[in-house]
Design a protein around this motif. Structure first.
Motif, short mmCIF file in Angstrom:
data_model
loop_
_atom_site.label_atom_id
_atom_site.label_comp_id
_atom_site.label_asym_id
_atom_site.label_seq_id
_atom_site.Cartn_x
_atom_site.Cartn_y
_atom_site.Cartn_z
N ASN A 48 23.01 1.37 36.57
CA ASN A 48 22.01 0.57 35.86
C ASN A 48 20.59 1.11 36.00
O ASN A 48 19.62 0.41 35.75
CB ASN A 48 22.07 -0.90 36.28
N GLY A 49 20.50 2.39 36.39
CA GLY A 49 19.20 3.06 36.36
C GLY A 49 18.28 2.77 37.52
O GLY A 49 17.10 3.12 37.46
N VAL A 58 25.58 8.59 31.70
CA VAL A 58 26.07 7.23 31.96
C VAL A 58 25.86 6.41 30.70
O VAL A 58 24.75 6.41 30.14
CB VAL A 58 25.32 6.56 33.14
N THR A 59 26.89 5.72 30.24
CA THR A 59 26.74 4.84 29.08
C THR A 59 27.31 3.46 29.40
O THR A 59 28.31 3.34 30.10
CB THR A 59 27.45 5.40 27.83
N ARG A 68 13.79 6.36 31.20
CA ARG A 68 12.58 6.64 30.43
C ARG A 68 12.56 5.91 29.08
O ARG A 68 11.54 5.91 28.40
CB ARG A 68 12.45 8.16 30.18
N LYS A 69 13.69 5.32 28.72
CA LYS A 69 13.78 4.68 27.40
C LYS A 69 13.66 3.16 27.51
O LYS A 69 14.06 2.57 28.53
CB LYS A 69 15.11 5.04 26.74
N PRO A 70 13.13 2.51 26.47
CA PRO A 70 13.01 1.05 26.49
C PRO A 70 14.34 0.33 26.67
O PRO A 70 14.39 -0.79 27.17
CB PRO A 70 12.39 0.73 25.12
N SER A 71 15.45 0.97 26.29
CA SER A 71 16.77 0.34 26.39
C SER A 71 17.16 0.04 27.83
O SER A 71 18.08 -0.76 28.07
CB SER A 71 17.83 1.24 25.75
N ILE A 72 16.47 0.66 28.82
CA ILE A 72 16.82 0.42 30.22
C ILE A 72 16.61 -1.05 30.58
O ILE A 72 17.33 -1.60 31.43
CB ILE A 72 16.00 1.33 31.17
N ARG A 76 19.59 -3.29 32.33
CA ARG A 76 19.47 -3.93 33.64
C ARG A 76 19.70 -5.43 33.59
O ARG A 76 19.99 -6.05 34.61
CB ARG A 76 18.10 -3.62 34.24
N THR A 77 19.53 -6.04 32.42
CA THR A 77 19.84 -7.46 32.30
C THR A 77 21.31 -7.69 31.95
O THR A 77 21.84 -8.77 32.23
CB THR A 77 18.95 -8.14 31.23
#
Length: 242
Positions: A48-49, A58-59, A68-72, A76-77
């Motif tokens: 989860n970064g 990792v997907t 580095r991307k907003p999708s993180i 994480r949620t």
């Protein structure tokens, strides 16, 4: 649900993960076992970064994990984590700990978050402790609050990093019971654990890690009762004879 492809992770000159390939299906419970220092916790944190991996991919549900991307934020949620040491806010009640994420991270209305939070505390047998502070709770109760906090985010999967290792032996059972209920409800779970009985009973698969590699994997009953690798047999002999 979760896919790791050729994951490498280094801390300076120390290579902790040396090319890990893992897939976890929706609703599956996978238990990670192995000696301390084998890379289990680092592997969880790469999912989860919380840690960035150096090589590989990792997907989560097809979305690549990249800090580095907003999708993180969404990753994480949707893939929450329960740690060894509970990590509850000491100045907040059990209920406040549970609802903080939904309110401040997901933007849920407080009334909705509180109703859901109380329902989760009731589910884990702590409805009467909603207004209690962590210092007044036992270790097992604190860890169950941490599980409720993870569930409050309505995750797709939960990562457990040795959730019973900091508990007195008599408190382990109540936490494992809460995790068993989650598994029965179909929650996707990746669990780092030394509780071999739990892994055998609840785990769909067991992965044995040693030296940053997955040395052996297979159905829980098969790996734990008839391991094929010498290193797995030696580890289980030591753990089960304690």
């Amino acid at each position: 649900m979760i896919r790791l492809e050729n994951i490498h992770k280094r801390f300076g000159d120390l290579e902790v993960l040396k090319g890990i390939d893992v897939e976890v299906a929706q609703g599956e419970v996978v238990c990670l076992i192995g000696a301390s220092g084998s890379g289990k916790s680092t592997l969880l944190r790469c999912i989860n970064g919380l840690e960035s991996h150096d090589d590989g991919r990792v997907t989560i549900d097809g979305v690549e994990v990249d800090r580095r991307k907003p999708s993180i934020h969404d990753i994480r949620t949707s893939v929450t984590m329960v740690f060894q040491r509970f990590n509850l806010f000491p100045h907040r009640t059990a209920l406040e700990n549970v609802i903080e994420g939904p309110i401040y991270v997901k933007g849920e209305p407080r009334r909705e978050a509180e109703a859901h939070g109380r329902a989760l505390l009731d589910r884990i047998g702590l409805a009467t402790k909603a207004d209690s502070y962590p210092a007044s709770l036992s270790g097992g109760q604190q860890q169950r609050v941490a599980i409720a906090r993870a569930l409050a985010m309505r995750p797709k999967a939960i990562l457990f990093d040795e959730p019973t290792s900091a508990l007195d032996p008599e408190l382990v059972g109540e936490v494992l019971a809460a995790m068993r209920d989650l598994a029965n409800d179909g929650m996707t779970m990746l669990v780092v654990t030394h509780e071999m009985g739990f892994a055998r009973e609840v785990g769909d698969r067991v992965l044995f890690m040693d030296g940053g590699l997955i040395v052996e994997e297979g159905p829980a009953e098969s790996v734990l009762t008839d391991p094929q690798h010498d290193r797995t047999r030696d580890f289980l002999r030591r753990v089960l004879n304690k």
